[in-house]
Every structure is written in C-alpha cells, then in structure tokens.
Design a protein around this motif. Sequence first.
Motif, mmCIF file in Angstrom:
data_model
loop_
_atom_site.group_PDB
_atom_site.id
_atom_site.type_symbol
_atom_site.label_atom_id
_atom_site.label_comp_id
_atom_site.label_asym_id
_atom_site.label_seq_id
_atom_site.Cartn_x
_atom_site.Cartn_y
_atom_site.Cartn_z
ATOM 1 N N PRO A 277 62.407 64.883 66.201
ATOM 2 C CA PRO A 277 61.730 66.155 65.904
ATOM 3 C C PRO A 277 61.581 66.408 64.412
ATOM 4 O O PRO A 277 62.390 65.955 63.600
ATOM 5 C CB PRO A 277 62.680 67.185 66.526
ATOM 6 C CG PRO A 277 64.027 66.556 66.395
ATOM 7 C CD PRO A 277 63.801 65.077 66.586
ATOM 8 N N ALA A 278 60.558 67.144 64.056
ATOM 9 C CA ALA A 278 60.384 67.617 62.683
ATOM 10 C C ALA A 278 61.304 68.807 62.448
ATOM 11 O O ALA A 278 61.598 69.580 63.367
ATOM 12 C CB ALA A 278 58.934 68.022 62.443
ATOM 13 N N GLY A 279 61.784 68.941 61.217
ATOM 14 C CA GLY A 279 62.576 70.111 60.848
ATOM 15 C C GLY A 279 63.983 70.131 61.389
ATOM 16 O O GLY A 279 64.576 71.200 61.493
ATOM 17 N N ALA A 280 64.548 68.970 61.734
ATOM 18 C CA ALA A 280 65.916 68.919 62.252
ATOM 19 C C ALA A 280 66.559 67.589 61.873
ATOM 20 O O ALA A 280 65.878 66.561 61.794
ATOM 21 C CB ALA A 280 65.923 69.078 63.774
ATOM 22 N N TRP A 281 67.862 67.613 61.641
ATOM 23 C CA TRP A 281 68.598 66.375 61.389
ATOM 24 C C TRP A 281 68.785 65.633 62.707
ATOM 25 O O TRP A 281 69.162 66.232 63.714
ATOM 26 C CB TRP A 281 69.956 66.667 60.770
ATOM 27 C CG TRP A 281 69.873 67.024 59.324
ATOM 28 C CD1 TRP A 281 69.993 68.268 58.777
ATOM 29 C CD2 TRP A 281 69.632 66.129 58.247
ATOM 30 N NE1 TRP A 281 69.841 68.199 57.416
ATOM 31 C CE2 TRP A 281 69.618 66.885 57.056
ATOM 32 C CE3 TRP A 281 69.426 64.751 58.155
ATOM 33 C CZ2 TRP A 281 69.414 66.327 55.812
ATOM 34 C CZ3 TRP A 281 69.223 64.187 56.914
ATOM 35 C CH2 TRP A 281 69.216 64.966 55.754
#
Length: 186
Positions: A134-138
């Motif tokens: 996912p984008a925006g997550a580690w």
Amino acid sequence: STLLDWNKTLVGWWRFNSANGMNDSSTWSNNGTCTGSTCPTANTSGKLGGAYIFDGVDDYVGIGNITSRVYITNTSNTIAFWVYPNSVTGTYDTIMAFANSATAAIWLYPDGDIGVGDANNGPTWSRFNNNNIPAGAWTHVTIVNTNSTGAELYVNGVSTGGNPDDMSWISTIFMNTTFGSYSSLG
C-alpha cells in the motif's frame, strides 16, 4: 540494538536510520555512499529510528561490490526490507539493483506488486502477484529463495505465495549493488 553474526552469513544490514546512516551494520562493513543530488534525504520519522526518502527518479545509495558475496550460496538466500511508497501508480520503482555484466533488480510494480528479475539469465522476470504493497504505510517485505522450490514473498510476515522461478542468480551478482533508482530498471 546489537547484532551477533557468529557465522558471518549476514551479507549486509543497512538500517538507513539517523544513528547508522548508510553504514552496513553487519560484520562486513559494506557501507553505502552517494554524492550530490543523487543522495536521498534523511528523515527522522522512519519506521525504526529514521529513514531515507528516495525521490523515485535518481536518488540512490551505492554499495559497490559486496565483499561478503562469497557466502551467498545457490542453496538459499533471503532479502528483507521496509518500504514506504508515497504512491504505487504510474512507475516501476527500483528498490534494490545489482549488476555484474547482468542487470537485476527488485522493484515495485505500479499496482503495488513486487517484482524480481535478472536481465541476463533468460531474461528471468518474476512477479509476485496480489501482494498490493500500500501507499502511505510502512510494509515489511521478505523474499526467501530456496532454489529447490523457488522464491516466496512475505508481506508483513504473511506469505503471499510462491513463485515458480528461483532467484539463484542473486548468488552471483552482488556487484555494483544499489538501493533506489539508479539502474536502467528504475
């Protein structure tokens, strides 16, 4: 934290955090370098003690020829990393690249899948489907290669399935290793 690599099989451990920078924390000291505008930006808000921000265009950290590569065998190997993509659309983003008369890489597909490949052996390009980083997550990504059963991808500790292609090529090409978009694949 302290590392105990009693049998010296850990090829490299680049934390890319504020305390260690681009230095290799393994026993081999395969330290990273960059110069000028190709350097990623240091950030204190990483997953574990800071991180580097790569621009997805030309930021990279060069490791050079990994001196410990003789300890990587064709039997098995593992590569693990944390990744935090700002977006997962539009480009193929190189995470790690290797070159020794061949060009090989681990990259992020525009839809969030992970790819691995070697342009000189086949070429062999493998896609681990449906892992959707996912984008925006580690996200913690681990690729385990056993050669006998092929490579298997783990996302945040959960297997996303195997891949019929092995990654035996990785045992011979830990030359001119880079993190980020430096190779022609990035």
